[in-house]
Design an enzyme around this catalytic site. Structure first.
Site, PDB file in Angstrom:
ATOM      1  N   ASN A 176       0.644   4.024   2.755  1.00  0.00           N
ATOM      2  CA  ASN A 176       1.070   3.078   2.009  1.00  0.00           C
ATOM      3  C   ASN A 176       1.643   1.751   4.040  1.00  0.00           C
ATOM      4  O   ASN A 176       2.338   0.700   1.916  1.00  0.00           O
ATOM      5  CB  ASN A 176       2.843   3.135   2.242  1.00  0.00           C
ATOM      6  CG  ASN A 176       3.620   3.673   3.072  1.00  0.00           C
ATOM      7  OD1 ASN A 176       3.357   3.792   3.567  1.00  0.00           O
ATOM      8  ND2 ASN A 176       4.743   4.559   2.097  1.00  0.00           N
ATOM      9  N   LYS A 177       1.101   1.359   4.279  1.00  0.00           N
ATOM     10  CA  LYS A 177       1.418   0.616   5.415  1.00  0.00           C
ATOM     11  C   LYS A 177       0.302  -0.390   5.585  1.00  0.00           C
ATOM     12  O   LYS A 177      -0.449  -0.547   4.219  1.00  0.00           O
ATOM     13  CB  LYS A 177       1.362   0.991   6.898  1.00  0.00           C
ATOM     14  CG  LYS A 177       2.264   2.457   7.455  1.00  0.00           C
ATOM     15  CD  LYS A 177       3.884   2.046   6.787  1.00  0.00           C
ATOM     16  CE  LYS A 177       5.156   2.844   7.251  1.00  0.00           C
ATOM     17  NZ  LYS A 177       5.325   4.475   6.507  1.00  0.00           N
ATOM     18  N   ASN A 178       0.422  -1.179   6.266  1.00  0.00           N
ATOM     19  CA  ASN A 178      -0.140  -2.342   6.091  1.00  0.00           C
ATOM     20  C   ASN A 178      -1.584  -2.566   6.388  1.00  0.00           C
ATOM     21  O   ASN A 178      -1.988  -3.180   6.544  1.00  0.00           O
ATOM     22  CB  ASN A 178       0.298  -3.806   7.332  1.00  0.00           C
ATOM     23  CG  ASN A 178       1.583  -4.701   6.140  1.00  0.00           C
ATOM     24  OD1 ASN A 178       2.101  -3.394   5.624  1.00  0.00           O
ATOM     25  ND2 ASN A 178       2.289  -5.728   6.776  1.00  0.00           N
TER      26      ASN A 178
END
Ligand SMILES: *Cc1c(COP(=O)(O)O)cnc(C)c1O
Length: 375
Positions: A176-178
């Site tokens: 779910n990170k960039n």
């Protein structure tokens, strides 16, 4: 369902993974090294060490900086629990620090000062939402007290000057990170010797890796420190190299979506507090715009808002349930009270933000929020 976060993965990643499988070399080889160099270059940093997660990165940083039993480390409670867990892995004691305000939910310099003791060795700051903490403030804080300054940069991949505030920084490539490698992380450090130590500790404390022995005449190795198995593999590195190419463009999209949120919320939901509103959107690259947190008006029924948005197929989450209130931490640190963290956490709601969204999605979320708040 409009999700809070969503990875972007496609044919390019699939092809990169196939290449690794065909190559026959699946872990800690040339791709991991290329990924480290590309990741460092993308952040204007000299080098990086790729690891299995941000949690591993934090643990390695603390271990390499020789933080251990008897030491205290100042930490936020308004963070993912891994920030705090990493301190306990080393045998050191986490000391919870409150946030500054609802508008600026960073670690409070004043509370950190009040909680510093003769045993305090380090402070871990967290770049909440991808917005960087006050550089001069924290550097002076650490310098004046002779403390190590560590960045939990899990939210801030791609933000300008991330990794240059403190002694070391930990990044996350969780789904779910960039940018993502499914699971994965990276360490950067100011002192090349610290980074070198992290590199060795990542692979059991061995002086050479399998790939080095394969490609050189070195056939044996020594173990000169306590190490861990926190390696990254070639598959993840190959995916990471693809993701890295799009990071700046995705973060720019996040920035535009965030700006749209701020404009629309100001108009339609003026009772909602938007943290970092003054900082965010101002100059491009200063934030990685990782999430879109809002603070609901005092007295609003958050669960009713969550349910109303869910009925309109909009997912929301909470960043974060405070670490000090989890059962495990309550048991070990029963007396901790952080009034602002607790207040923020009771009223916070994270709205969907990811580069697959369009401006129209932002406006739909804001309309749904407006309806939920007026009911
Ligand atoms: C995601 C996250 C972590 C942990 O990252 P992993 O790569 O899953 O170990 C740590 N700190 C913060 C603030 C995070 O958001």
């Amino acid at each position: 369902m409009l999700l809070v976060a969503e990875p972007i993965l496609g044919e390019e990643e699939a092809a990169a993974l196939s290449d690794v499988i065909r190559s026959g070399w699946i872990t800690m080889g040339e791709r991991v090294r290329s990924f480290e160099q590309a990741f460092a270059a993308a952040h204007d940093l000299p080098d990086a060490v790729a690891v299995s997660s941000c949690t591993a990165a934090l643990h390695l940083i603390l271990a390499a900086l020789e933080i251990g039993p008897g030491d205290e480390v100042l930490v936020p409670s308004l963070t993912f629990v891994a920030t705090v867990n990493s301190v306990l892995y080393t045998g050191a004691t986490p000391v919870f620090v409150d946030i500054e305000s609802l508008e600026t939910p960073f670690l409070s310099l004043a509370d950190a000062a009040a909680k510093t003791t003769a045993r305090t060795k380090a402070v871990i700051v967290m770049h909440f939402g991808g917005n960087l903490v006050d550089r001069e403030g924290w550097q002076k804080f650490a310098r004046d007290r002779n403390l190590l300054l560590i960045e939990d940069a899990a939210h801030a991949t791609g933000a300008r000057a991330v990794g240059t505030l403190g002694d070391a920084a930990a990044f996350s490539f969780y789904g779910n990170k960039n940018m993502t490698t499914a699971e994965g992380g990276a360490v950067t450090a100011r002192d090349p010797d610290v980074l070198h130590k992290v590199r060795q500790m990542r692979g059991h404390g061995m002086t050479t890796g399998t790939f080095q022995r394969h490609t050189s005449r070195t056939s044996t190795y020594d173990v000169t420190m306590l190490g861990y198995n926190y390696r990254m593999d070639e598959l993840r590195a190959a995916a990471g190299l693809v993701q890295l190419k799009y990071l700046a463009q995705w973060n720019a999209k996040r920035r535009a979506l965030t700006q749209e949120y701020m404009d629309t919320l100001a108009e339609r939901c003026p009772t909602v507090v938007v943290p970092f509103a003054r900082k965010r959107g101002s100059n491009s690259g200063a934030s990685s715009h990782h999430i879109m947190p809002v603070v609901l008006p005092d007295g609003a029924d958050r669960q009713a808002v969550v349910d109303a948005l869910r009925d309109e197929e909009i997912q929301t989450t909470i960043h974060y349930p405070p670490a000090h209130l989890f059962t495990f931490y309550r048991k070990h640190f029963p007396l901790v009270e952080l009034p602002l963290t607790e207040k923020f956490s009771r009223r916070e709601l994270t709205l969907p933000l990811h580069p697959r969204m369009e401006m129209e999605d932002v406006r739909s979320v804001c309309s749904a929020l407006e309806r939920a708040l007026t009911h």
